[in-house]
Design a protein around this motif. Structure first.
Motif, short mmCIF file in Angstrom:
data_model
loop_
_atom_site.label_atom_id
_atom_site.label_comp_id
_atom_site.label_asym_id
_atom_site.label_seq_id
_atom_site.Cartn_x
_atom_site.Cartn_y
_atom_site.Cartn_z
N ALA A 360 87.68 13.46 19.63
CA ALA A 360 86.25 13.55 19.94
C ALA A 360 86.08 13.48 21.44
N PRO A 361 84.91 13.84 21.98
CA PRO A 361 84.70 13.70 23.42
C PRO A 361 84.98 12.28 23.86
N VAL A 457 79.08 19.99 26.37
CA VAL A 457 79.59 18.66 26.06
C VAL A 457 79.40 17.80 27.31
N SER A 458 79.09 16.52 27.10
CA SER A 458 78.74 15.64 28.21
C SER A 458 79.73 14.49 28.31
N VAL A 556 81.77 26.42 33.13
CA VAL A 556 80.64 26.08 33.98
C VAL A 556 80.27 24.63 33.73
N ALA A 557 79.95 23.89 34.79
CA ALA A 557 79.58 22.48 34.64
C ALA A 557 78.49 22.12 35.62
N GLN A 579 78.32 17.71 32.59
CA GLN A 579 77.90 18.49 31.43
C GLN A 579 78.61 19.83 31.54
N ILE A 580 79.44 20.18 30.55
CA ILE A 580 80.35 21.31 30.66
C ILE A 580 80.08 22.33 29.56
N TRP A 581 80.02 23.60 29.96
CA TRP A 581 79.98 24.72 29.02
C TRP A 581 81.31 25.45 29.16
#
Length: 590
Positions: A360-361, A457-458, A556-557, A579-581
């Motif tokens: 998990a994150p 996701v953070s 991208v973040a 925060q990441i894409w």
């Protein structure tokens, strides 16, 4: 001596203990402390580990979780010879946990309680080892805060310091004022006991206490109620009347009330070498034989449960596959049945192996054989064996596959006909448009479709230390030390130029954009910005400033700056929220 593990050292799991944590099967209970319970488990390769599960009371406190996550990430950077490295962790699960290497040795507290004080040479080697461990811990930007005899383990080749920095997570929780004891009053420094101030010098005071305790066999400030001990630490001198005269000058300086009067760790190591009549070298003879024997006892571990191989109810033919689950009415040898009768005292019986769940994150599973700061390769889960198919059904499957194939071919032919044979672009006013969207390319989507943006996701409270870099693809992004000054390949790094008093956040693998305070960071904002740079000076940032990070790998973040370490911290670092894409942009290689 018996070859079976000691029941007093390895207690069997009780009702209420989990069977596994994070995919690790638990073998025994090692102990219980103020912050949680420690279990014995094993890596897939069979190496023993100590797995600490945090108490539910702490897990329910959001501030504790935030600080615990920060401390675990910082602890990953500690890779010293006299520390127990972090192997694995999960800070975001229902009940956080942390796994470190298992050290087969008693704690200093247990050894002194069983065998009394240690001889001078052992005390000097103990002090040198703990001082070296603190040097590495402080170098990673961590103050131990809870250095005590229970947190110093005596291994065959020297001491090991454990639980460094973890106590900081509980300092500001509501639980510290409700009867839950986190620190140990007898080994606190005066400034810690009176005002709560903690610096590296606080650990030096505790080291002096450790040396005195090892030599005398009892705390230098005596025992009794917490309030009485804390009062003596703040207002009275320690009782060093039974301390060997050789140790008296060094220990006295370590126990100075004023932090500035205490020696540095380098000075302490030098003093120990000067005090020793012979050269100090760690070896298997550094402890008295009675203490060394207890190390041997801790090497006889209760082994991981071995599960018998399943016996198929029907022997498979050469063209069939054994079923992955037995037919109704048969016994599944892998079915969980609780703990069987132990084959030795304290040894749990077989339990069903459980495959590790996807991280998990905030959860990183270290690959056996790799260092803790190494990003492991992605785990590929093998599909379970298919169920037995009767030969009589194969004909139906073949027919179905043929029908599907025919439909696919017809669909392709129809598409080509509608596009003019696929040789010319349909440029009429009513022609359907094919949009690659912001991601560029088709990204796997059909013609005329736009690939959906990835979900973000953070990650909160990432401490990025001077000279360290991180990669947006990692889950979680873990700062690792750069091998050279070029920060080759780092998506984001932090650098301090001390002689110019300059600090900057930069990238060697993409572009950065410092957003205006009025603009809120988002995927769309970062895509449309064109004011690119590769380095942003720290004096341009204020708390809450946001930076777009666009990596060459297509990630991208938005990095939100939360501040820099204070002057009292031993290390220099910045704290960021990310925060990441992932895979949100087209790359040159696509």
């Amino acid at each position: 001596m018996s070859s079976t593990p000691s029941a007093s050292l390895f207690k069997p799991l009780q009702e209420g203990d989990p069977g596994d944590v994070g995919g690790y099967r638990l073998a025994a209970v090692l102990g219980t402390g103020g912050m949680g319970k420690v279990y014995l488990s094993y890596t897939p390769g069979g190496r023993p580990i100590a797995l600490k599960v945090i108490r539910p009371e702490f897990s329910e406190d959001p501030e504790f979780r935030r600080r615990f996550k920060q401390e675990v990430q910082a602890a990953q950077r500690v890779q010293g010879l006299y520390t127990a490295p972090v192997i694995d962790f999960d800070t975001d699960g229902a009940q956080p946990w942390l796994a470190t290497a298992y050290v087969p040795g008693p704690s200093l507290a247990h050894a002194v309680a069983q065998h009394g004080g240690l001889p001078l040479r052992s005390v000097l080697l103990l002090t040198v080892g703990v001082a070296e461990a603190l040097t590495v811990i402080h170098g990673a930007g961590i103050v131990h805060r809870d250095l005590k005899p229970a947190n110093v383990l005596l291994a065959s080749d020297g001491p090991r310091v454990i639980d460094f920095g973890i106590a900081r997570a509980a300092d500001t929780t509501a639980l510290t004022g409700t009867g839950v004891s986190v620190g140990t009053p007898a080994f606190m420094a005066p400034e810690q006991a009176s005002a709560g101030t903690v610096t590296p010098a606080t650990d030096v005071f505790a080291l002096g206490q450790i040396a005195a305790f090892a030599a005398i066999g009892s705390p230098a400030y005596g025992e009794g109620s917490s309030h009485a001990v804390l009062y003596r630490i703040v207002h009275e001198d320690p009782d060093l009347s039974r301390l060997p005269t050789e140790l008296l000058p060094m220990v006295t300086r370590c126990l100075s009330r004023e932090p500035a009067d205490r020696p540095s760790l380098t000075e302490i190591i030098g003093l120990c070498h000067e005090l020793s009549p012979t050269a100090l070298h760690q070896g298997e003879d550094w402890l008295p034989q009675t203490v060394a024997d207890s190390i041997t006892e801790r090497l006889r571990l209760p082994g991981p449960a071995r599960t018998p191989q399943p016996m198929p109810t029907v022997a498979p033919t050469p063209t069939e596959v054994s079923p992955s689950t037995p037919p109704p009415g048969t016994v599944d040898p892998y079915a969980p049945t609780g703990l069987a009768t132990p084959s030795a005292p304290g040894a749990p019986g077989p339990v069903r192996p459980r495959a590790p769940e996807p991280p998990a994150p905030g959860h990183h599973t270290a690959t056996p054989g790799y260092p803790a700061n190494h990003t492991p390769p992605p785990v590929t889960h093998q599909p379970s064996a298919p169920q037995v198919r009767q030969k009589s059904r194969r004909t139906g499957l073949i027919v179905a596959a043929s029908v599907v194939g025919t439909l696919v071919v017809l669909g392709v032919i129809g598409s080509l006909l509608s596009d003019g044979g696929g040789k010319e672009e349909n440029k009429g006013a009513g022609a359907p448009a094919t949009s690659s969207g912001p991601t560029g390319g088709d990204g796997g989507a059909g013609a005329g479709q736009q690939r959906k943006d990835p979900k973000p996701v953070s990650y909160q409270g990432i401490d990025l230390t001077d000279g360290y870099q991180l990669m947006l693809a990692d889950n979680p992004p873990r700062p690792v030390q750069s091998e050279d000054a070029a920060y080759d390949g780092g998506d984001l790094y932090f650098k301090v130029v001390n002689f110019l008093d300059e600090s900057s956040i930069g990238t060697d693998n993409g572009k950065l954009v410092l957003l205006d305070n009025a603009r809120k960071g988002s995927l769309e904002t970062c895509r449309t910005e064109t004011r690119y740079t590769e380095k942003i000076d720290l004096d341009q940032l204020t708390q809450g400033s946001q930076i777009c990070v666009l990596s060459d790998a297509g990630h991208v973040a938005v990095a939100t700056y939360r501040g820099r370490s204070s002057e009292s911290d031993p290390g220099s670092y910045v704290t960021l929220d990310l925060q990441i894409w992932r895979n949100a942009q087209e790359t040159d290689g696509n």
